[in-house]
Design a protein around this motif. Structure first.
Motif, PDB file in Angstrom:
ATOM      1  N   PRO A 169      33.527  36.644  72.171  1.00  0.00           N
ATOM      2  CA  PRO A 169      32.838  37.522  73.116  1.00  0.00           C
ATOM      3  C   PRO A 169      31.416  37.117  73.454  1.00  0.00           C
ATOM      4  O   PRO A 169      30.961  37.372  74.574  1.00  0.00           O
ATOM      5  CB  PRO A 169      32.878  38.882  72.413  1.00  0.00           C
ATOM      6  CG  PRO A 169      33.079  38.582  70.967  1.00  0.00           C
ATOM      7  CD  PRO A 169      33.896  37.334  70.927  1.00  0.00           C
ATOM      8  N   GLY A 170      30.681  36.501  72.519  1.00  0.00           N
ATOM      9  CA  GLY A 170      29.285  36.215  72.808  1.00  0.00           C
ATOM     10  C   GLY A 170      28.457  37.491  72.825  1.00  0.00           C
ATOM     11  O   GLY A 170      28.900  38.563  72.407  1.00  0.00           O
TER      12      GLY A 170
ATOM     13  N   TRP B 148      26.848  42.379  75.739  1.00  0.00           N
ATOM     14  CA  TRP B 148      27.782  43.428  76.147  1.00  0.00           C
ATOM     15  C   TRP B 148      27.083  44.782  76.199  1.00  0.00           C
ATOM     16  O   TRP B 148      26.214  45.089  75.383  1.00  0.00           O
ATOM     17  CB  TRP B 148      28.953  43.494  75.177  1.00  0.00           C
ATOM     18  CG  TRP B 148      29.872  42.314  75.271  1.00  0.00           C
ATOM     19  CD1 TRP B 148      29.632  41.042  74.815  1.00  0.00           C
ATOM     20  CD2 TRP B 148      31.175  42.283  75.872  1.00  0.00           C
ATOM     21  NE1 TRP B 148      30.699  40.228  75.093  1.00  0.00           N
ATOM     22  CE2 TRP B 148      31.659  40.951  75.735  1.00  0.00           C
ATOM     23  CE3 TRP B 148      31.975  43.231  76.490  1.00  0.00           C
ATOM     24  CZ2 TRP B 148      32.921  40.574  76.207  1.00  0.00           C
ATOM     25  CZ3 TRP B 148      33.229  42.855  76.954  1.00  0.00           C
ATOM     26  CH2 TRP B 148      33.680  41.539  76.816  1.00  0.00           C
ATOM     27  N   SER B 149      27.510  45.614  77.149  1.00  0.00           N
ATOM     28  CA  SER B 149      26.974  46.973  77.247  1.00  0.00           C
ATOM     29  C   SER B 149      27.702  47.931  76.310  1.00  0.00           C
ATOM     30  O   SER B 149      27.261  49.061  76.106  1.00  0.00           O
ATOM     31  CB  SER B 149      27.077  47.479  78.690  1.00  0.00           C
ATOM     32  OG  SER B 149      28.428  47.499  79.126  1.00  0.00           O
ATOM     33  N   GLY B 150      28.818  47.509  75.753  1.00  0.00           N
ATOM     34  CA  GLY B 150      29.577  48.263  74.761  1.00  0.00           C
ATOM     35  C   GLY B 150      30.259  47.286  73.839  1.00  0.00           C
ATOM     36  O   GLY B 150      29.970  46.085  73.853  1.00  0.00           O
ATOM     37  N   SER B 151      31.189  47.770  73.026  1.00  0.00           N
ATOM     38  CA  SER B 151      31.898  46.875  72.122  1.00  0.00           C
ATOM     39  C   SER B 151      32.809  45.949  72.914  1.00  0.00           C
ATOM     40  O   SER B 151      33.548  46.398  73.794  1.00  0.00           O
ATOM     41  CB  SER B 151      32.738  47.678  71.132  1.00  0.00           C
ATOM     42  OG  SER B 151      33.644  46.824  70.437  1.00  0.00           O
ATOM     43  N   PRO B 152      32.792  44.642  72.625  1.00  0.00           N
ATOM     44  CA  PRO B 152      33.708  43.731  73.314  1.00  0.00           C
ATOM     45  C   PRO B 152      35.172  44.008  72.983  1.00  0.00           C
ATOM     46  O   PRO B 152      36.065  43.524  73.670  1.00  0.00           O
ATOM     47  CB  PRO B 152      33.280  42.345  72.813  1.00  0.00           C
ATOM     48  CG  PRO B 152      32.548  42.590  71.553  1.00  0.00           C
ATOM     49  CD  PRO B 152      31.900  43.931  71.693  1.00  0.00           C
TER      50      PRO B 152
ATOM     51  N   ARG C 257      36.954  42.106  75.863  1.00  0.00           N
ATOM     52  CA  ARG C 257      37.346  40.710  75.919  1.00  0.00           C
ATOM     53  C   ARG C 257      38.869  40.612  76.027  1.00  0.00           C
ATOM     54  O   ARG C 257      39.608  41.183  75.243  1.00  0.00           O
ATOM     55  CB  ARG C 257      36.856  39.955  74.675  1.00  0.00           C
ATOM     56  CG  ARG C 257      37.276  38.503  74.632  1.00  0.00           C
ATOM     57  CD  ARG C 257      36.793  37.716  75.880  1.00  0.00           C
ATOM     58  NE  ARG C 257      35.439  37.231  75.767  1.00  0.00           N
ATOM     59  CZ  ARG C 257      34.534  37.313  76.731  1.00  0.00           C
ATOM     60  NH1 ARG C 257      34.843  37.890  77.897  1.00  0.00           N
ATOM     61  NH2 ARG C 257      33.328  36.830  76.568  1.00  0.00           N
ATOM     62  N   GLY C 258      39.303  39.890  77.063  1.00  0.00           N
ATOM     63  CA  GLY C 258      40.725  39.744  77.334  1.00  0.00           C
ATOM     64  C   GLY C 258      41.268  40.784  78.296  1.00  0.00           C
ATOM     65  O   GLY C 258      42.441  40.703  78.688  1.00  0.00           O
TER      66      GLY C 258
ATOM     67  N   ALA D  32      29.993  38.378  79.187  1.00  0.00           N
ATOM     68  CA  ALA D  32      29.870  39.737  78.668  1.00  0.00           C
ATOM     69  C   ALA D  32      30.425  40.731  79.686  1.00  0.00           C
ATOM     70  O   ALA D  32      30.402  40.502  80.892  1.00  0.00           O
ATOM     71  CB  ALA D  32      28.403  40.046  78.368  1.00  0.00           C
ATOM     72  N   ASP D  33      30.919  41.852  79.165  1.00  0.00           N
ATOM     73  CA  ASP D  33      31.465  42.945  79.979  1.00  0.00           C
ATOM     74  C   ASP D  33      32.664  42.501  80.835  1.00  0.00           C
ATOM     75  O   ASP D  33      32.796  42.904  81.998  1.00  0.00           O
ATOM     76  CB  ASP D  33      30.383  43.572  80.864  1.00  0.00           C
ATOM     77  CG  ASP D  33      29.474  44.517  80.078  1.00  0.00           C
ATOM     78  OD1 ASP D  33      29.822  44.847  78.927  1.00  0.00           O
ATOM     79  OD2 ASP D  33      28.428  44.925  80.607  1.00  0.00           O
ATOM     80  N   GLU D  34      33.529  41.676  80.272  1.00  0.00           N
ATOM     81  CA  GLU D  34      34.784  41.368  80.960  1.00  0.00           C
ATOM     82  C   GLU D  34      35.502  42.677  81.271  1.00  0.00           C
ATOM     83  O   GLU D  34      35.496  43.620  80.473  1.00  0.00           O
ATOM     84  CB  GLU D  34      35.666  40.481  80.084  1.00  0.00           C
ATOM     85  CG  GLU D  34      36.981  40.098  80.755  1.00  0.00           C
ATOM     86  CD  GLU D  34      37.846  39.185  79.902  1.00  0.00           C
ATOM     87  OE1 GLU D  34      39.051  39.085  80.194  1.00  0.00           O
ATOM     88  OE2 GLU D  34      37.321  38.581  78.943  1.00  0.00           O
ATOM     89  N   ARG D  35      36.150  42.726  82.446  1.00  0.00           N
ATOM     90  CA  ARG D  35      36.731  43.993  82.878  1.00  0.00           C
ATOM     91  C   ARG D  35      37.854  43.761  83.885  1.00  0.00           C
ATOM     92  O   ARG D  35      37.903  42.723  84.551  1.00  0.00           O
ATOM     93  CB  ARG D  35      35.655  44.874  83.520  1.00  0.00           C
ATOM     94  CG  ARG D  35      34.999  44.206  84.735  1.00  0.00           C
ATOM     95  CD  ARG D  35      33.849  45.024  85.275  1.00  0.00           C
ATOM     96  NE  ARG D  35      33.374  44.446  86.542  1.00  0.00           N
ATOM     97  CZ  ARG D  35      32.600  45.087  87.403  1.00  0.00           C
ATOM     98  NH1 ARG D  35      32.201  46.323  87.148  1.00  0.00           N
ATOM     99  NH2 ARG D  35      32.223  44.503  88.530  1.00  0.00           N
ATOM    100  N   VAL D  36      38.742  44.752  83.965  1.00  0.00           N
ATOM    101  CA  VAL D  36      39.818  44.714  84.947  1.00  0.00           C
ATOM    102  C   VAL D  36      39.844  46.056  85.671  1.00  0.00           C
ATOM    103  O   VAL D  36      39.719  47.107  85.030  1.00  0.00           O
ATOM    104  CB  VAL D  36      41.176  44.399  84.286  1.00  0.00           C
ATOM    105  CG1 VAL D  36      41.607  45.519  83.348  1.00  0.00           C
ATOM    106  CG2 VAL D  36      42.240  44.123  85.323  1.00  0.00           C
TER     107      VAL D  36
END
Length: 425
Positions: free
Chosen positions: A103-104, A107-111, A124-125, A389-393
């Motif tokens: 994750p690195g 992040w604004s919250g938990s990855p 993440r993912g 950071a902050d990966e999202r769908v």
């Protein structure tokens, strides 16, 4: 065609009714880390298998031998295959990967939170590509529901859920194919919702080690400094990188080849002349290039830059060679079908495109299997924060992509010849 319209309505109704469950499933998948590296992904595969089995899907677990996994940089790999046979007909595999980059920070919250905010699921993912575990599984479930209502379907749908895309796919799809565990007629591989991906870059990873001679920092004249040698090599590499911009690709969505020096390690201690330095190079290969020629060219750049350095030796080792994804015979008609179905659901033209990434899709296409990439996600990798950071769908695209995949499978399981020739009259 009234029957087809009714079938589509049945599929959508199932997906609508079970969408909250789909989102909850994706959150569970995100909450279980599967970082690669280190590549210890068997625990996530077991969680996934149990979630699918709770949906009354029969899951085959195919663990990869530890020695083979280690050879390809993995600690543990279990590939999952789910097969749903509806009758005689084509076999369509749906492939997504559950391994993710670490994750690195930032992040604004938990990855690993799987939190939903403002219509997006974060973690993440979430986009790359645990989302498509659920896109494909719930599309398969919708087809099962359609069959139970009496609709005639012919063919088999398989889920290929694998765990080494981030390190090349050799213990995932390549292993499934080489072991004869599956030989599909068509493959849909994970991607985003606004385009159908029909081509992508390949990738070459080289490790370069410069070797000199250590010495006490009080007598640097008695050593040969490998770090100083890198000051000659790096400008040569970056000059080569800049020249790549003058080689435009003819594939829409891909600009030109690129090169990055992504990792450097060297030295013994602050007060010692460095006897060795290693660096790793990522060279993206556009579809028009020949991978072997690219590697020979880059090796020549390295050797020429370092050849005149006294006392320095150079070792070059190939870490990865992933070939570009190019269409297999029959893939164009398959892509056109996917574009038609996606355009109808998305309410806008969904067109074929190439992307500068490299993925597992290439492995199916190399085996001669018509392959396209389509799944859940926003208009671009940047919007999804892929590998950042902050990966999202976006949940709206998760829903729509599931409908698109289900409708495409419907066409292939009812009248595959007609569906690949054009719109159903």
């Amino acid at each position: 065609m009234t029957d087809l319209s009714t079938a589509r309505d049945t599929l959508r109704q199932f997906i609508d009714t079970h969408f909250d469950h789909q989102v909850q499933t994706l959150a569970r998948l995100v909450q279980c880390p599967s970082d690669n590296p280190p590549g210890d992904c068997a625990p996530h595969a077991e969680l996934t298998a149990r979630l699918l089995e709770a949906m009354d899907l029969k899951v085959e677990r195919h663990p990869v031998p530890a020695a083979f996994a280690a050879q390809h940089g993995m600690l543990s790999v279990t590939n999952l295959i789910v097969r749903e046979r509806f009758g005689d007909g084509p076999v369509i595999a749906l492939n997504a990967h559950g391994d993710v980059v670490p994750p690195g920070s930032g992040w604004s919250g938990s990855p690993y939170g799987g939190e939903v905010r403002d219509g997006w699921l974060y973690g993440r993912g979430a986009a790359v590509s645990k989302s498509d575990f659920t896109t494909y599984a719930f599309a398969m479930r919708a087809l099962r529901q359609l069959r139970s209502s009496g609709a005639p379907l012919a063919g088999t749908v398989e889920l290929h859920l694998t765990y080494d895309e981030e390190t090349g796919g050799m213990t995932g799809p390549a292993w499934i194919l080489s072991q004869g565990l599956s030989r599909p007629d068509y493959v849909i591989s994970a991607a985003f919702s606004h385009h159908v991906v029909v081509a992508h870059n390949g990738c070459l990873h080289l490790e370069v080690t410069l070797r000199g001679k250590s010495a006490h920092a009080a007598r640097p004249d008695t050593g040969v400094d490998a770090i100083e040698a890198s000051a000659t090599l790096l400008p040569a590499l970056y000059h080569y990188r800049d020249q790549l911009a003058q080689r435009p690709s003819q594939t829409p969505g891909i600009t030109h080849p690129t090169m990055v020096v992504g990792l450097i390690e060297g030295g013994i201690n602050t007060n010692v002349v460095a006897d060795a330095l290693s660096l790793r190079i990522d060279r993206r290969i556009v579809p028009e290039e020949v991978p072997e020629d690219v590697e020979a060219e880059l090796r020549q750049v390295i050797e020429q830059a370092c050849g005149s350095l006294p006392g320095i030796s150079v070792e070059i080792r190939q870490i990865l060679l992933a070939r570009p994804f190019a269409p297999a015979p029959g893939a164009q008609a398959f892509a056109e079908l996917m574009c038609r179905e996606a355009s109808a659901v998305m309410g806008k033209p969904v067109t074929p495109i190439g992307v500068p990434l490299y993925t597992d899709a290439r492995l199916y296409s190399e085996a001669g299997i018509p392959t396209v990439m389509y799944g859940a996600g926003p208009a671009s990798l940047l919007e999804a924060n892929g590998h950042r950071a902050d990966e999202r769908v976006p949940l709206d695209e998760l829903h729509k992509a599931t409908v698109v995949v289900a409708n495409t499978l419907l066409q292939l399981l009812t009248q595959p010849e007609k569906s690949l020739l054009g719109p159903t009259p």
